[in-house]
Design a protein around this motif. Structure first.
Motif, PDB file in Angstrom:
ATOM      1  N   GLU A  82      18.581  28.087  24.989  1.00 10.56           N
ATOM      2  CA  GLU A  82      19.787  27.246  24.849  1.00 10.56           C
ATOM      3  C   GLU A  82      19.455  25.764  25.101  1.00 10.56           C
ATOM      4  N   MET A  83      18.571  25.554  26.077  1.00  9.24           N
ATOM      5  CA  MET A  83      18.165  24.164  26.351  1.00  9.24           C
ATOM      6  C   MET A  83      17.428  23.568  25.157  1.00  9.24           C
ATOM      7  N   GLU A  84      16.586  24.398  24.563  1.00 11.18           N
ATOM      8  CA  GLU A  84      15.829  23.915  23.395  1.00 11.18           C
ATOM      9  C   GLU A  84      16.769  23.545  22.257  1.00 11.18           C
ATOM     10  N   GLN A  85      17.758  24.400  22.074  1.00 14.94           N
ATOM     11  CA  GLN A  85      18.747  24.152  21.017  1.00 14.94           C
ATOM     12  C   GLN A  85      19.469  22.822  21.276  1.00 14.94           C
ATOM     13  N   ARG A  86      19.896  22.627  22.530  1.00 15.60           N
ATOM     14  CA  ARG A  86      20.591  21.387  22.904  1.00 15.60           C
ATOM     15  C   ARG A  86      19.672  20.180  22.668  1.00 15.60           C
ATOM     16  N   ALA A  87      18.422  20.324  23.114  1.00 17.10           N
ATOM     17  CA  ALA A  87      17.473  19.214  22.972  1.00 17.10           C
ATOM     18  C   ALA A  87      17.283  18.857  21.502  1.00 17.10           C
ATOM     19  N   LYS A  88      17.182  19.886  20.686  1.00 18.15           N
ATOM     20  CA  LYS A  88      16.970  19.671  19.252  1.00 18.15           C
ATOM     21  C   LYS A  88      18.177  18.923  18.658  1.00 18.15           C
ATOM     22  N   GLU A  89      19.372  19.391  19.027  1.00 20.29           N
ATOM     23  CA  GLU A  89      20.573  18.772  18.457  1.00 20.29           C
ATOM     24  C   GLU A  89      20.746  17.326  18.932  1.00 20.29           C
ATOM     25  N   ILE A  90      20.435  17.089  20.211  1.00 23.10           N
ATOM     26  CA  ILE A  90      20.538  15.699  20.706  1.00 23.10           C
ATOM     27  C   ILE A  90      19.521  14.827  19.959  1.00 23.10           C
ATOM     28  N   GLY A  91      18.303  15.308  19.867  1.00 20.05           N
ATOM     29  CA  GLY A  91      17.251  14.533  19.216  1.00 20.05           C
ATOM     30  C   GLY A  91      17.598  14.231  17.767  1.00 20.05           C
ATOM     31  N   GLU A  92      18.113  15.237  17.083  1.00 13.57           N
ATOM     32  CA  GLU A  92      18.480  15.022  15.673  1.00 13.57           C
ATOM     33  C   GLU A  92      19.618  14.018  15.539  1.00 13.57           C
ATOM     34  N   SER A  93      20.562  14.074  16.500  1.00 18.75           N
ATOM     35  CA  SER A  93      21.710  13.152  16.426  1.00 18.75           C
ATOM     36  C   SER A  93      21.265  11.710  16.610  1.00 18.75           C
ATOM     37  N   ILE A  94      20.154  11.528  17.314  1.00 17.73           N
ATOM     38  CA  ILE A  94      19.663  10.165  17.524  1.00 17.73           C
ATOM     39  C   ILE A  94      18.752   9.741  16.364  1.00 17.73           C
ATOM     40  N   LEU A  95      17.804  10.621  16.076  1.00 18.03           N
ATOM     41  CA  LEU A  95      16.722  10.200  15.177  1.00 18.03           C
ATOM     42  C   LEU A  95      17.145  10.125  13.701  1.00 18.03           C
ATOM     43  N   TYR A  96      17.831  11.159  13.220  1.00 19.05           N
ATOM     44  CA  TYR A  96      18.136  11.168  11.782  1.00 19.05           C
ATOM     45  C   TYR A  96      19.009   9.997  11.343  1.00 19.05           C
ATOM     46  N   PRO A  97      20.121   9.723  12.065  1.00 22.08           N
ATOM     47  CA  PRO A  97      20.940   8.577  11.639  1.00 22.08           C
ATOM     48  C   PRO A  97      20.155   7.261  11.705  1.00 22.08           C
ATOM     49  N   MET A  98      19.290   7.145  12.741  1.00 25.58           N
ATOM     50  CA  MET A  98      18.525   5.897  12.876  1.00 25.58           C
ATOM     51  C   MET A  98      17.569   5.723  11.693  1.00 25.58           C
ATOM     52  N   ILE A  99      16.869   6.809  11.357  1.00 25.95           N
ATOM     53  CA  ILE A  99      15.912   6.719  10.241  1.00 25.95           C
ATOM     54  C   ILE A  99      16.656   6.391   8.942  1.00 25.95           C
ATOM     55  N   ASN A 100      17.789   7.046   8.781  1.00 16.17           N
ATOM     56  CA  ASN A 100      18.591   6.823   7.591  1.00 16.17           C
ATOM     57  C   ASN A 100      19.021   5.349   7.485  1.00 16.17           C
ATOM     58  N   THR A 101      19.427   4.794   8.613  1.00 18.38           N
ATOM     59  CA  THR A 101      19.845   3.387   8.635  1.00 18.38           C
ATOM     60  C   THR A 101      18.674   2.464   8.283  1.00 18.38           C
ATOM     61  N   ILE A 102      17.516   2.711   8.910  1.00 18.77           N
ATOM     62  CA  ILE A 102      16.362   1.835   8.637  1.00 18.77           C
ATOM     63  C   ILE A 102      15.973   1.935   7.151  1.00 18.77           C
ATOM     64  N   LYS A 103      16.018   3.168   6.634  1.00 15.68           N
ATOM     65  CA  LYS A 103      15.690   3.369   5.211  1.00 15.68           C
ATOM     66  C   LYS A 103      16.613   2.561   4.321  1.00 15.68           C
ATOM     67  N   LYS A 104      17.908   2.635   4.637  1.00 14.13           N
ATOM     68  CA  LYS A 104      18.901   1.919   3.814  1.00 14.13           C
ATOM     69  C   LYS A 104      18.610   0.424   3.815  1.00 14.13           C
ATOM     70  N   VAL A 105      18.350  -0.119   5.016  1.00 12.93           N
ATOM     71  CA  VAL A 105      18.090  -1.559   5.094  1.00 12.93           C
ATOM     72  C   VAL A 105      16.829  -1.903   4.307  1.00 12.93           C
ATOM     73  N   SER A 106      15.829  -1.015   4.384  1.00 16.72           N
ATOM     74  CA  SER A 106      14.587  -1.300   3.654  1.00 16.72           C
ATOM     75  C   SER A 106      14.821  -1.315   2.140  1.00 16.72           C
ATOM     76  N   LYS A 107      15.893  -0.631   1.708  1.00 14.22           N
ATOM     77  CA  LYS A 107      16.215  -0.659   0.264  1.00 14.22           C
ATOM     78  C   LYS A 107      17.250  -1.729  -0.042  1.00 14.22           C
ATOM     79  N   ASN A 108      17.410  -2.656   0.898  1.00 15.10           N
ATOM     80  CA  ASN A 108      18.352  -3.763   0.724  1.00 15.10           C
ATOM     81  C   ASN A 108      19.814  -3.347   0.692  1.00 15.10           C
TER      82      ASN A 108
END
Ligand code: ATP
Length: 398
Positions: A304-330
């Motif tokens: 259960e802890m692993e599941q929580r950790a995964k979900e927290i990590g994804e909530s931080i990392l994926y949106p951030m990467i998506n944002t940086i990608k968007k900016v890189s495409k102007n």
């Protein structure tokens, strides 16, 4: 200057010394604003006993409406609830929208005030549409405190299915919606607009039922020892991707407290990291520690802890990467929302209001739906996020 002339009167009205008032003005805790040519002052922060968001009209009576009090958070349910509550606990759902107080001023006019103490023209118009304000004629001293929820609002645009389906909380059947927009208003407290004294949970329920007003009813009322029942409710709400609960003393003699679901923590983090340089810092620490305490409280095993950790990590990392990608495409990072207005005049009034609050935006689309309704899509710009990412991608150092 006019404010200084009436300072003694304001001081008497709010039961606060003149020197405190002057101090608050100098420290810019008190700001002023106008609504339809009526001047008012507002408290941008809590000061002495005056809540943040309190507004006082510079009219004959110096009408004022106290801010909605801060709701503190339980970091763990056990033993916090046993220590905090007197006996029983009414559990209400915490809806995820924005806080609105509706009250009468000048004995005639009804206004809708946001948490920060502004009369929002959009919210005032919608509230008057959703709410039959007869109750405020019969009880002019009260304020109706509630949550504006749904996709089509400029502040917290989340889809709530029940707003579309005319479903009210716990079986109440009053019609709180229309066909075009996903927007609804649900009352959670009836308070005295000056003292903040609240009706009990049952008085509130009865009165709102009598006036057929949309409201939040308790999911359950439990003994303060029955924490396992509360935990079950949290798990169910989490599963349904809902925000959390507000726990209230049924007699409302002590302040409510709040507790939110894992889903909410993750969704807050994902918003924070979508607009990372605008919201990231303020949001991150508080949400992460809540997750630490929640994992301990729910006695989680390794999986259960692993599941929580995964979900927290994804909530931080994926949106951030998506944002940086968007900016890189102007592409520009912005939060889009669609709202419906009755006419150009209302729309302009709202846009002037956004400018006044220094909210940066672009108008993306505008469409006349029928004779009386305009649909408008607005993008809120997050300038720090756009500018800083651009700068780093161009090779500038941290
Ligand atoms: P604060 O902690 O100062 O209240 P905040 O912005 O951190 O402000 P939230 O974490 O959103 O607030 O929680 C408090 C808010 O929850 C209230 O201001 C209110 O708008 C909202 N709310 C939703 N449902 C309810 C409910 N059933 N009873 C009371 N408040 C509710």
């Amino acid at each position: 200057q006019r404010l200084l002339n009436i300072l003694p009167k304001i001081s008497e009205r709010l039961n606060i010394t003149e020197s405190d008032l002057k101090n608050a003005i100098n420290r810019k805790i008190i700001a002023h604003d106008t609504y339809k040519n009526q001047k008012y002052i507002l408290f941008k922060k809590k000061y002495r006993h005056i809540e943040r968001g309190t507004i006082l009209f510079l009219n004959e009576n110096l009408d004022y409406i106290m801010g909605y009090p801060k709701i503190r958070r339980a970091m763990v349910l056990d033993p916090t609830l046993k220590n905090y509550f007197i006996d029983k606990i009414a559990i209400e759902e915490k809806l995820d929208g924005y806080n609105v107080r509706i009250a009468k001023i000048n004995n005639t006019e009804i206004v809708a005030i946001t948490r920060g103490g502004r009369i929002c023209p959009f919210t005032t118009k919608k509230a008057l549409k959703f709410i039959d304000t007869k109750i405020l004629n019969d009880y002019p001293d009260i304020m109706l405190c509630g949550e504006m929820i749904g996709l089509n609002n400029p502040y917290v645009p989340y889809y709530y299915p029940e707003v579309d389906n005319n479903i009210n909380y716990e079986g109440d059947t009053s019609d709180n919606s229309n066909d075009i927009e996903n927007l609804g208003f649900y009352i959670f407290d009836i308070r005295n607009k000056e003292t903040n004294k609240s009706l009990t949970i049952s008085q509130k329920g009865e009165l709102l039922k009598k006036y057929n007003l949309p409201h939040i009813q308790p999911i359950d009322i439990v003994n303060k020892e029955e924490i396992s029942k509360i935990k079950e409710i949290i798990l169910k709400l989490d599963h349904e991707k809902r925000e959390g609960i507000i726990l209230k003393d049924p007699d409302m003699v002590i302040n409510p407290i709040k507790y939110t679901t894992h889903h909410t923590q993750c969704s807050d983090l994902s918003i924070a990291f979508t607009y990372m340089y605008d919201l990231g810092i303020n949001f991150m620490f508080s949400r992460l520690v809540r997750e630490g305490y929640q994992s301990i409280e729910f006695n989680e095993n390794k999986e259960e802890m692993e599941q929580r950790a995964k979900e927290i990590g994804e909530s931080i990392l994926y949106p951030m990467i998506n944002t940086i990608k968007k900016v890189s495409k102007n592409e520009t990072i912005r939060e889009d929302f669609e709202i419906f207005m009755d006419n150009e005049e209302d729309l302009n009034e709202f846009l002037v209001y956004l400018k006044k609050l220094h909210i940066a935006y672009v108008i993306l689309e505008k469409e006349q739906i029928n004779n009386s309704i305009i649909k408008i899509k607005i993008g809120r710009l997050y300038n720090s996020t756009n500018d800083k990412i651009k700068s780093h991608l161009n090779g500038n150092l941290w």
